[in-house]
Design a protein around this motif. Structure first.
Motif, short mmCIF file in Angstrom:
data_model
loop_
_atom_site.label_atom_id
_atom_site.label_comp_id
_atom_site.label_asym_id
_atom_site.label_seq_id
_atom_site.Cartn_x
_atom_site.Cartn_y
_atom_site.Cartn_z
N UNK A 78 9.70 3.48 -1.30
CA UNK A 78 10.44 3.49 -2.58
C UNK A 78 10.69 4.92 -3.05
N UNK A 79 9.68 5.80 -2.90
CA UNK A 79 9.88 7.20 -3.31
C UNK A 79 11.00 7.85 -2.49
N UNK A 80 10.97 7.61 -1.19
CA UNK A 80 12.04 8.15 -0.32
C UNK A 80 13.40 7.59 -0.72
N UNK A 81 13.44 6.29 -0.97
CA UNK A 81 14.71 5.65 -1.33
C UNK A 81 15.27 6.27 -2.61
N UNK A 98 4.98 -0.31 -6.23
CA UNK A 98 6.39 -0.03 -6.56
C UNK A 98 6.44 0.73 -7.88
N UNK A 99 5.67 0.27 -8.86
CA UNK A 99 5.61 0.93 -10.16
C UNK A 99 5.13 2.37 -10.05
N UNK A 123 15.32 -3.01 3.57
CA UNK A 123 14.13 -2.17 3.41
C UNK A 123 13.98 -1.31 4.65
N UNK A 124 13.32 -0.21 4.50
CA UNK A 124 12.97 0.61 5.66
C UNK A 124 11.80 1.51 5.31
N UNK A 125 10.96 1.77 6.29
CA UNK A 125 9.84 2.69 6.09
C UNK A 125 10.24 4.10 6.53
N UNK A 126 11.44 4.24 7.14
CA UNK A 126 11.87 5.55 7.64
C UNK A 126 12.95 6.14 6.75
N UNK A 127 12.72 7.35 6.32
CA UNK A 127 13.67 8.03 5.43
C UNK A 127 15.08 8.10 6.05
N UNK A 163 0.80 -1.22 0.00
CA UNK A 163 0.00 0.00 0.00
C UNK A 163 0.84 1.27 0.00
N UNK A 164 0.33 2.26 0.70
CA UNK A 164 1.02 3.57 0.75
C UNK A 164 2.40 3.44 1.38
N UNK A 165 2.55 2.49 2.29
CA UNK A 165 3.84 2.29 2.98
C UNK A 165 4.96 2.01 1.98
N UNK A 166 4.68 1.12 1.02
CA UNK A 166 5.72 0.78 0.05
C UNK A 166 5.93 1.91 -0.95
#
Length: 272
Positions: free
Chosen positions: A24-27, A47-48, A223-227, A17-20
């Motif tokens: 990915x956008x942050x990464x 992801x796309x 992986x990480x959810x934190x920038x 969902x929004x988490x991924x």
């Protein structure tokens, strides 16, 4: 150095969902250029979306996905990959892997590899490879499609699971090793030895674990959810561990496997 797979990528396992999308956008914003996903993660479309919304040009990215076990047969593999490409918003991915050897399915390694090679020949994926294969199955994959067509074996590796036999074999064949679960679901983060080494480098234990993998020539996909963690993980590339520190980490191996799904995993090569 890895020959094909970028040394540092962002993983997306268990993110949806929004988490991924945010991860990915942050990464991509902080400098990652490799993204790892899989059909079974259920997040290829997100992801796309993140890739499309980012400012990074497609040709600057290295995208990996993995074929799920339901799709190994000839009539399923290519249609499933085309579906993945549509979700990812790209004409081709850079790397496609057989996700698990799944010996119980009764599909031979030769059959699944030939079907995957066909996808490469059709231009749907630049490179192909394997994931979670032991030495014997890797040899079968090489016999089926040739060493040149095995870009990587993506395997679980961490300071607690070092798989020296498998690593030695893959390196002897010059097959890139991609390490997943390098932090062992966070278990290595509280290790006293890693703390000691981290203090010396003014780093975190996560950075030390990633530096350990990078120093052996493995590619990593944390992986990480934190920038801030995504940024910190990247900095592992700047850490140079001493021979003594690498030996200290070598002593931590306890065959601590986190991922071993019944019916999908092979018989693993003994640790020592």
């Amino acid at each position: 150095m890895s020959k094909i797979v970028p040394q540092f990528g962002v993983g997306t396992f268990r993110l949806t969902g929004q988490t991924v999308i945010d991860s990915v956008k942050n990464a991509l914003e902080v400098g990652y250029r490799a993204v790892d996903t899989a059909q079974i993660y259920g997040n290829e479309a997100e992801v796309g979306q993140a890739i499309t919304q980012s400012k990074v040009a497609r040709q600057d990215l290295f995208i990996t996905t993995k074929i799920w076990t339901d799709h190994y047969k000839a009539d399923k593999l290519i249609p499933s990959l085309k579906d993945s490409l549509q979700k990812l918003g790209t004409d081709a991915v850079n790397l496609t892997l057989i996700h698990w050897p799944a010996p119980q399915l009764g599909i031979s390694v030769a059959e699944m590899m030939h079907n995957l090679l066909e996808a490469k020949q059709q231009g749907l994926t630049e490179h192909i490879g394997i994931s979670n294969f032991n030495i014997d199955l890797t040899q079968q994959a090489i016999a089926a499609v040739g060493l040149d067509n095995i870009a990587t074996n993506q395997i679980e590796l961490s300071p607690y699971l070092q798989s020296p036999k498998l690593v030695d074999f893959l390196q002897s064949q010059q097959i890139d090793i991609t390490s997943y679960m390098t932090l062992a679901y966070g278990k290595v983060l509280n290790d006293p030895i890693l703390f000691e080494i981290a203090k010396h480098h003014q780093a975190s234990t996560a950075q030390i674990a990633l530096a350990w993998a990078l120093q052996q020539g493995f590619s990593v996909i944390p992986s990480s959810t934190k920038r801030e963690n995504l940024i910190a993980n990247l900095k592992a590339q700047d850490i140079q561990l001493s021979t003594e520190e690498m030996q200290m980490i070598a002593q931590l191996d306890r065959n601590g496997r986190e991922v071993d799904p019944e019916n999908l995993a092979p018989v693993w090569d003994e640790s020592k």
